[in-house]
Scaffold this motif. Sequence first.
Motif, PDB file in Angstrom:
ATOM      1  N   UNK A  41      -2.904  11.062  -7.697  1.00 40.26           N
ATOM      2  CA  UNK A  41      -1.516  10.825  -8.122  1.00 40.26           C
ATOM      3  C   UNK A  41      -0.901   9.578  -7.487  1.00 40.26           C
ATOM      4  N   UNK A  42      -1.712   8.701  -6.942  1.00 37.64           N
ATOM      5  CA  UNK A  42      -1.183   7.495  -6.313  1.00 37.64           C
ATOM      6  C   UNK A  42      -0.950   6.395  -7.342  1.00 37.64           C
ATOM      7  N   UNK A  43       0.041   5.572  -7.092  1.00 33.29           N
ATOM      8  CA  UNK A  43       0.413   4.591  -8.114  1.00 33.29           C
ATOM      9  C   UNK A  43       1.100   3.379  -7.509  1.00 33.29           C
ATOM     10  N   UNK A  44       1.126   2.328  -8.288  1.00 29.44           N
ATOM     11  CA  UNK A  44       1.912   1.128  -8.012  1.00 29.44           C
ATOM     12  C   UNK A  44       2.872   0.981  -9.183  1.00 29.44           C
ATOM     13  N   UNK A  45       4.127   0.716  -8.887  1.00 28.12           N
ATOM     14  CA  UNK A  45       5.125   0.722  -9.959  1.00 28.12           C
ATOM     15  C   UNK A  45       6.108  -0.423  -9.770  1.00 28.12           C
ATOM     16  N   UNK A  46       6.424  -1.098 -10.865  1.00 32.98           N
ATOM     17  CA  UNK A  46       7.508  -2.064 -10.899  1.00 32.98           C
ATOM     18  C   UNK A  46       8.644  -1.398 -11.667  1.00 32.98           C
TER      19      UNK A  46
ATOM     20  N   UNK B 298       0.652   5.331  -1.871  1.00 30.21           N
ATOM     21  CA  UNK B 298      -0.745   5.058  -1.529  1.00 30.21           C
ATOM     22  C   UNK B 298      -1.414   6.288  -0.929  1.00 30.21           C
ATOM     23  N   UNK B 299      -2.746   6.348  -1.034  1.00 34.02           N
ATOM     24  CA  UNK B 299      -3.506   7.488  -0.549  1.00 34.02           C
ATOM     25  C   UNK B 299      -3.879   7.375   0.921  1.00 34.02           C
ATOM     26  N   UNK B 300      -4.361   8.488   1.480  1.00 29.46           N
ATOM     27  CA  UNK B 300      -4.709   8.540   2.898  1.00 29.46           C
ATOM     28  C   UNK B 300      -6.190   8.288   3.137  1.00 29.46           C
TER      29      UNK B 300
END
Length: 257
Positions: free
Chosen positions: A152-157, A171-173
Amino acid sequence: MERLSARLLSWASLIDEKTLAQAHTTARMPFIHPHLALMPDAHLGKGATVGSVIPTLGAIIPAAVGVDIGCGMIAVRTQFTGNDLAGHDLAGLREQIERAIPLSAGRYNRKVVATAEPRIAELEQLAEKSGFDPAQYAGNWRLQLGTLGSGNHFIEVSVDELDRVWLFLHSGSRGVGMLTELLGVSLSPGRSDSREWRHDQPAAGRAHTRRHQVGRPTDGPCLGLRRRRVAMGSGSPRRSHRRCVSAIPARGTCAQR
């Protein structure tokens, strides 16, 4: 916002019955304080509802923290507005981000770039001072910095209500969260009356009481930025107050709460 019970509030516009049942079960635990809050992306999880805020008093629930304990979130406001993005190639923006940042489990940077060197040096000094060698657990940890992870990790503008552009990251661990949660659950007292708190997953009812407490309890729900997405990726898209033009997926799967 909808008040579903005395100790369960919801900001979710689309939610299924199993998720509601899981949230109601958790909200009935005696140390929930003052209430459990469901966010717009709330959905059924393993042990606890993903997308929920679970403040407790005098207790810690490792399964409610889940494998997200080592994950990170940050939002940075840029100098741009939504009008600045009009007419630009947003698909190209997504592709540039994908090229710059490794996505999904098992993906790493090919080399350590100059901008990462100061942070790596700082981490190496902290590890040495603590007598800890991270390479014993992850030999390529230096190449993991600046990667996204999976699930469920993402980068969003994003663009907010005032038309300001934000960069938003979850971000993930890289496995740290999963190992931490497993350790926490293994140390839980395993109370005999925990069955009444469980919902589908045995870990949901296990909690650290005050004598096991390792952190400060929270006293209320966190506040999220209401926004619309301009370029975004996620392993589990949900309806929210955002407009998604292009996606940057965190490919692959990972264990979730």
